[in-house]
Design an enzyme around this catalytic site. Structure first.
Site, PDB file in Angstrom:
ATOM      1  N   ARG A  95       0.868  -1.176   0.000  1.00  8.50           N
ATOM      2  CA  ARG A  95       0.000   0.000   0.000  1.00  8.50           C
ATOM      3  C   ARG A  95       0.907   1.229   0.000  1.00  8.50           C
ATOM      4  O   ARG A  95       1.960   1.231   0.655  1.00  8.50           O
ATOM      5  CB  ARG A  95      -0.886   0.038   1.250  1.00  8.50           C
ATOM      6  CG  ARG A  95      -2.051  -0.927   1.225  1.00  8.50           C
ATOM      7  CD  ARG A  95      -3.143  -0.458   0.247  1.00  8.50           C
ATOM      8  NE  ARG A  95      -4.318  -1.295   0.305  1.00  8.50           N
ATOM      9  CZ  ARG A  95      -4.568  -2.329  -0.494  1.00  8.50           C
ATOM     10  NH1 ARG A  95      -3.671  -2.693  -1.409  1.00  8.50           N
ATOM     11  NH2 ARG A  95      -5.688  -3.001  -0.390  1.00  8.50           N
TER      12      ARG A  95
ATOM     13  N   GLU B 247      -3.878   7.303  -5.901  1.00  6.34           N
ATOM     14  CA  GLU B 247      -4.010   6.604  -7.187  1.00  6.34           C
ATOM     15  C   GLU B 247      -5.462   6.594  -7.652  1.00  6.34           C
ATOM     16  O   GLU B 247      -6.367   6.540  -6.816  1.00  6.34           O
ATOM     17  CB  GLU B 247      -3.456   5.165  -7.075  1.00  6.34           C
ATOM     18  CG  GLU B 247      -4.190   4.306  -6.075  1.00  6.34           C
ATOM     19  CD  GLU B 247      -3.511   2.962  -5.827  1.00  6.34           C
ATOM     20  OE1 GLU B 247      -2.278   2.904  -5.705  1.00  6.34           O
ATOM     21  OE2 GLU B 247      -4.252   1.962  -5.753  1.00  6.34           O
TER      22      GLU B 247
ATOM     23  N   HIS C 108      -1.393  -0.541 -10.062  1.00  7.34           N
ATOM     24  CA  HIS C 108      -2.014  -1.327  -8.986  1.00  7.34           C
ATOM     25  C   HIS C 108      -2.751  -2.552  -9.553  1.00  7.34           C
ATOM     26  O   HIS C 108      -3.974  -2.666  -9.415  1.00  7.34           O
ATOM     27  CB  HIS C 108      -2.987  -0.465  -8.152  1.00  7.34           C
ATOM     28  CG  HIS C 108      -3.341  -1.097  -6.833  1.00  7.34           C
ATOM     29  ND1 HIS C 108      -3.846  -0.394  -5.772  1.00  7.34           N
ATOM     30  CD2 HIS C 108      -3.251  -2.394  -6.405  1.00  7.34           C
ATOM     31  CE1 HIS C 108      -4.068  -1.213  -4.750  1.00  7.34           C
ATOM     32  NE2 HIS C 108      -3.706  -2.434  -5.121  1.00  7.34           N
TER      33      HIS C 108
HETATM   34  P1  NAP Z   1      -0.462 -10.523   5.576  1.00 12.28           P
HETATM   35  O1  NAP Z   1      -0.353 -11.975   5.319  1.00 12.28           O
HETATM   36  O2  NAP Z   1      -1.414 -10.031   6.600  1.00 12.28           O
HETATM   37  O3  NAP Z   1       1.018  -9.989   5.881  1.00 12.28           O
HETATM   38  C1  NAP Z   1       1.237  -8.712   6.407  1.00 12.28           C
HETATM   39  C2  NAP Z   1       2.619  -8.631   7.013  1.00 12.28           C
HETATM   40  O4  NAP Z   1       2.753  -7.319   7.599  1.00 12.28           O
HETATM   41  C3  NAP Z   1       2.915  -9.629   8.135  1.00 12.28           C
HETATM   42  O5  NAP Z   1       4.222 -10.112   7.957  1.00 12.28           O
HETATM   43  C4  NAP Z   1       2.833  -8.780   9.399  1.00 12.28           C
HETATM   44  O6  NAP Z   1       3.658  -9.250  10.446  1.00 12.28           O
HETATM   45  C5  NAP Z   1       3.377  -7.485   8.876  1.00 12.28           C
HETATM   46  N1  NAP Z   1       3.040  -6.365   9.771  1.00 12.28           N
HETATM   47  C6  NAP Z   1       1.810  -5.891  10.067  1.00 12.28           C
HETATM   48  N2  NAP Z   1       1.908  -4.853  10.947  1.00 12.28           N
HETATM   49  C7  NAP Z   1       3.226  -4.707  11.182  1.00 12.28           C
HETATM   50  C8  NAP Z   1       3.977  -3.815  11.987  1.00 12.28           C
HETATM   51  N3  NAP Z   1       3.366  -2.864  12.744  1.00 12.28           N
HETATM   52  N4  NAP Z   1       5.336  -3.923  11.979  1.00 12.28           N
HETATM   53  C9  NAP Z   1       5.948  -4.871  11.224  1.00 12.28           C
HETATM   54  N5  NAP Z   1       5.278  -5.742  10.434  1.00 12.28           N
HETATM   55  C10 NAP Z   1       3.952  -5.665  10.428  1.00 12.28           C
HETATM   56  O7  NAP Z   1      -0.886  -9.735   4.234  1.00 12.28           O
HETATM   57  P2  NAP Z   1      -0.683 -10.198   2.689  1.00 12.28           P
HETATM   58  O8  NAP Z   1      -1.863 -10.956   2.227  1.00 12.28           O
HETATM   59  O9  NAP Z   1       0.676 -10.795   2.547  1.00 12.28           O
HETATM   60  O10 NAP Z   1      -0.726  -8.739   1.985  1.00 12.28           O
HETATM   61  C11 NAP Z   1       0.408  -7.882   2.125  1.00 12.28           C
HETATM   62  C12 NAP Z   1       0.133  -6.501   1.539  1.00 12.28           C
HETATM   63  O11 NAP Z   1      -0.085  -6.587   0.123  1.00 12.28           O
HETATM   64  C13 NAP Z   1      -1.080  -5.759   2.109  1.00 12.28           C
HETATM   65  O12 NAP Z   1      -0.723  -4.410   2.331  1.00 12.28           O
HETATM   66  C14 NAP Z   1      -2.096  -5.816   0.980  1.00 12.28           C
HETATM   67  O13 NAP Z   1      -3.013  -4.747   1.025  1.00 12.28           O
HETATM   68  C15 NAP Z   1      -1.169  -5.737  -0.226  1.00 12.28           C
HETATM   69  N6  NAP Z   1      -1.743  -6.237  -1.500  1.00 12.28           N
HETATM   70  C16 NAP Z   1      -1.473  -5.558  -2.658  1.00 12.28           C
HETATM   71  C17 NAP Z   1      -1.950  -6.025  -3.873  1.00 12.28           C
HETATM   72  C18 NAP Z   1      -1.637  -5.323  -5.167  1.00 12.28           C
HETATM   73  O14 NAP Z   1      -2.402  -5.448  -6.120  1.00 12.28           O
HETATM   74  N7  NAP Z   1      -0.538  -4.607  -5.266  1.00 12.28           N
HETATM   75  C19 NAP Z   1      -2.749  -7.175  -3.905  1.00 12.28           C
HETATM   76  C20 NAP Z   1      -2.987  -7.854  -2.717  1.00 12.28           C
HETATM   77  C21 NAP Z   1      -2.473  -7.386  -1.514  1.00 12.28           C
HETATM   78  P3  NAP Z   1       3.114 -10.412  11.452  1.00 12.28           P
HETATM   79  O15 NAP Z   1       2.953 -11.631  10.590  1.00 12.28           O
HETATM   80  O16 NAP Z   1       4.208 -10.564  12.441  1.00 12.28           O
HETATM   81  O17 NAP Z   1       1.815  -9.920  12.006  1.00 12.28           O
END
Ligand code: NAP
Length: 316
Positions: A234, A263, A281
């Site tokens: 994000r 965006e 995106h």
């Molecule tokens: P996820 O499995 O929830 O992983 C999120 C990660 O962020 C985890 O490793 C978590 O650590 C870490 N985190 C959260 N808060 C934190 C903090 N305060 N300090 C340090 N680390 C922290 O999510 P995901 O499914 O992999 O998605 C990841 C990202 O990709 C999201 O932002 C999502 O919106 C984005 N995304 C983008 C697209 C695109 O089209 N570009 C598509 C899908 C998703 P812990 O495991 O230790 O909690």
């Protein structure tokens, strides 16, 4: 039997729209000329909101729906949903995790390779006639065997790390705690320290108030003039002004970005910044994955109205 009223915030592909229109009384928020008028009229009937990760559901929208029971998000990120309202009123939220992980990780690695091997400028070199007129383009840098830093080893971060391993890259990562299954990968929780110990910093964090601008001027300085940033998470996770300053000042080597503040109206400084790869995106933007996301978004609505637990609930 009367169909439940659902407020739909943005458009979906026809393969989701048709079944939604069949199962529910759908109110199309994005099509309304006067959105406040629509909410005042239908809000009292609405029992669910169907939205997308980029659109979310605002505090005012939720407040206008006093009978709201659940919000089904098409997308894994739910940072645009006003969670405090949901917690206060016991409104359930679902998202679409896992089904999009591979596509987003694929694009992240494609972005790294495209940026560092300058695939887009090289293509332009051929098309413009520069190849014939001037000879070979400037040399680029090697990716295989370099060091990847994964800021946020969640579902997508771990999938990026596995792909980078295939390129013989060393892996370091951050998260709130060390991850089981990450043996051989180095846990470096501090973002600046992680940046100091990698060549390519992938930003794969969830977006929360705590992670806002976690990639700041100090992190970029630690990354250094040979380092690159790849953000597929994000925009809010990166301080864009600090990033643009670092790019323009040559303090980092480049950035590949799939997400931007405001965006699709990105900061125009990005359009002339040196060594950037700009993507619209579309991390999850394949037919296969969008179909799976749509099905999961609809399955959550179906489960809710059948009185069953949500398939993929968000822990609030
Ligand atoms: P996820 O499995 O929830 O992983 C999120 C990660 O962020 C985890 O490793 C978590 O650590 C870490 N985190 C959260 N808060 C934190 C903090 N305060 N300090 C340090 N680390 C922290 O999510 P995901 O499914 O992999 O998605 C990841 C990202 O990709 C999201 O932002 C999502 O919106 C984005 N995304 C983008 C697209 C695109 O089209 N570009 C598509 C899908 C998703 P812990 O495991 O230790 O909690």
């Amino acid at each position: 039997m009367t169909k439940p009223h659902v407020l739909q915030v943005g458009p979906y592909p026809e393969w989701d729209q048709t079944p939604l229109d069949t199962a529910y009384t759908i109110h199309r928020w994005w099509e309304a000329a006067d959105k406040d008028e629509l909410l005042a009229k239908v809000g009292p009937e609405v029992r669910a909101i169907a939205t997308r990760g980029d659109l979310g559901a605002s505090e005012a929208m939720i407040a206008a729906c006093p009978k709201l029971e659940m919000i089904s998000v098409f997308g894994v990120g739910y940072d645009a949903v006003h969670l405090a309202s949901c917690r206060a009123r016991g409104i359930k939220v679902s998202n679409t995790p896992d089904v999009l992980t591979d596509d987003v990780a694929d694009l992240a690695v494609a972005m790294l390779l495209s940026l560092v091997r300058r695939v887009v400028p090289a293509e332009a070199w051929v098309r413009s006639g520069d190849w014939a007129a001037k000879g070979n383009p400037p040399l680029t840098r090697k990716v295989s065997g370099t060091r990847a830093g994964i800021l946020g080893l969640g579902r997508i971060g771990a999938a990026i790390a596995r792909r980078c391993q295939g390129f013989g890259m060393q892996i370091a990562y951050s998260a709130r705690s060390p991850k089981p299954g990450a043996e051989g990968w180095t846990y470096i929780p501090d973002a600046a320290e992680l940046a100091r110990n990698c060549d390519h910093l992938f930003v794969a964090l969830a977006a929360t108030p705590e992670t806002r601008h976690i990639v700041n001027a100090d992190v970029l300085k630690a990354l250094g003039p040979d380092g690159t940033v790849i953000n597929i998470s994000r925009a809010a996770n990166v301080d864009e002004t600090a990033l643009l300053d670092a790019l323009e000042g040559g303090h980092i080597a480049g950035a590949a970005l799939d997400v931007f503040e405001g965006e699709p109206n990105l900061n125009p400084r990005f359009l002339s910044a040196p060594n950037v790869l700009l993507q619209p995106h579309h991390g999850s933007g394949t037919v296969d994955t969008r179909k799976a996301m749509g099905k999961l978004m609809r399955d959550n609505l179906t489960a809710h109205f059948a009185g069953q637990p949500l398939v993929t609930p968000v822990a609030l």
